[in-house]
Design an enzyme around this catalytic site. Sequence first.
Site, PDB file in Angstrom:
ATOM      1  N   SER A   1       0.300   7.923   6.060  1.00 16.86           N
ATOM      2  CA  SER A   1       1.690   8.383   5.994  1.00 16.86           C
ATOM      3  C   SER A   1       1.682   9.700   5.241  1.00 16.86           C
ATOM      4  CB  SER A   1       2.529   7.363   5.221  1.00 16.86           C
ATOM      5  OG  SER A   1       3.772   7.929   4.817  1.00 16.86           O
TER       6      SER A   1
ATOM      7  N   TYR B   1       4.464   1.124  -1.602  1.00 14.64           N
ATOM      8  CA  TYR B   1       4.111   1.733  -0.301  1.00 14.64           C
ATOM      9  C   TYR B   1       3.289   3.008  -0.502  1.00 14.64           C
ATOM     10  CZ  TYR B   1       4.862   3.567   4.439  1.00 14.64           C
ATOM     11  OH  TYR B   1       4.689   4.055   5.714  1.00 14.64           O
TER      12      TYR B   1
HETATM   13  C1  BGC Z   1       7.767   5.595   6.125  1.00 17.55           C
HETATM   14  C2  BGC Z   1       9.151   5.912   6.664  1.00 17.55           C
HETATM   15  C3  BGC Z   1       9.580   7.293   6.210  1.00 17.55           C
HETATM   16  C4  BGC Z   1       8.515   8.329   6.458  1.00 17.55           C
HETATM   17  C5  BGC Z   1       8.870   9.698   5.874  1.00 17.55           C
HETATM   18  C6  BGC Z   1       6.843   6.701   6.500  1.00 17.55           C
HETATM   19  O1  BGC Z   1       5.545   6.420   6.093  1.00 17.55           O
HETATM   20  O2  BGC Z   1       7.342   4.333   6.649  1.00 17.55           O
HETATM   21  O3  BGC Z   1      10.075   4.933   6.222  1.00 17.55           O
HETATM   22  O4  BGC Z   1      10.754   7.673   6.913  1.00 17.55           O
HETATM   23  O5  BGC Z   1       7.292   7.906   5.902  1.00 17.55           O
HETATM   24  O6  BGC Z   1       9.372   9.594   4.568  1.00 17.55           O
END
Ligand code: BGC
Length: 269
Positions: A154, A167
Amino acid sequence: MSDYKPLAHQKALVTGANSGIGEGVAIALGQAGADVVVNYVEGDDAAAAVADRIRQFGCNALVHKADVSREDEVDDMFGRAVSELGTIDILVNNAGIQRDSDFADMTVEKWNQVIGVNLTGQFLCSRAAIREFLRRGVVPSISHAAGKIICMSSVHQAIPWAGHANYATSKGGIKLLMESMAQELAPKRIRVNGIAPGAIQTPINASAWNTPDALKRLLTLIPYGRIGLPEDIARAAVWLASDDSDYVVGTTLFVDGGMTLYPGFSTNG
Ligand code: BGC
């Protein structure tokens, strides 16, 4: 694109393939010629529908329910994949969850759920795939590599994220897990890379795009001026899984419309 089959005769396993980015990736791998194991943990019908889409390209597709955070379930899944498909050439570590919370209220349960699925899950699936890649080795008529792993990360492997410490921590961990595996296994001709999606229109972040106001706020973070789609990530995954990227090892490909370019600085600083 549909006639180009860079993954012909290859066998892929995509975790969390019943929805969102995983669904898009699984379908694109099938379109590129791979047989695909569609892993999921809930949503039998959705997983079956993804498998049907893949079969329409003339490829084989298996659905397999397994919680990637559980060692026994992961090892059983790979055992079945190898016995039914013959081997595995491509793993896409995609399964991921969010359990958001202000830091002071973050429960151990929410912490462990996210680390378990997002990080331990990638470790367990990678280990199972790598054991199979090492057993089989390179088959030159199939691919230059003995196996390819794509770790779905991410932008939050780089961007800290208030209210989402579990996360962001999992994604930072994925970065170094991916790089450490890549460094260790490149001599065995196993290529490990990552993809760092930005805001992609999927169920995980629906609250960030499902009202005009939310979408407007979100777009202030995306220089390219549009939300991403699963297909944007799927095309990157097909490339990283194919020999077209044969010399790409240990890299994270950011597919984020410029989200990591500090857009706040375009008018400030
Ligand atoms: C998350 C999303 C978020 C995006 C940008 C992703 O890894 O799961 O919820 O919108 O990152 O912030």
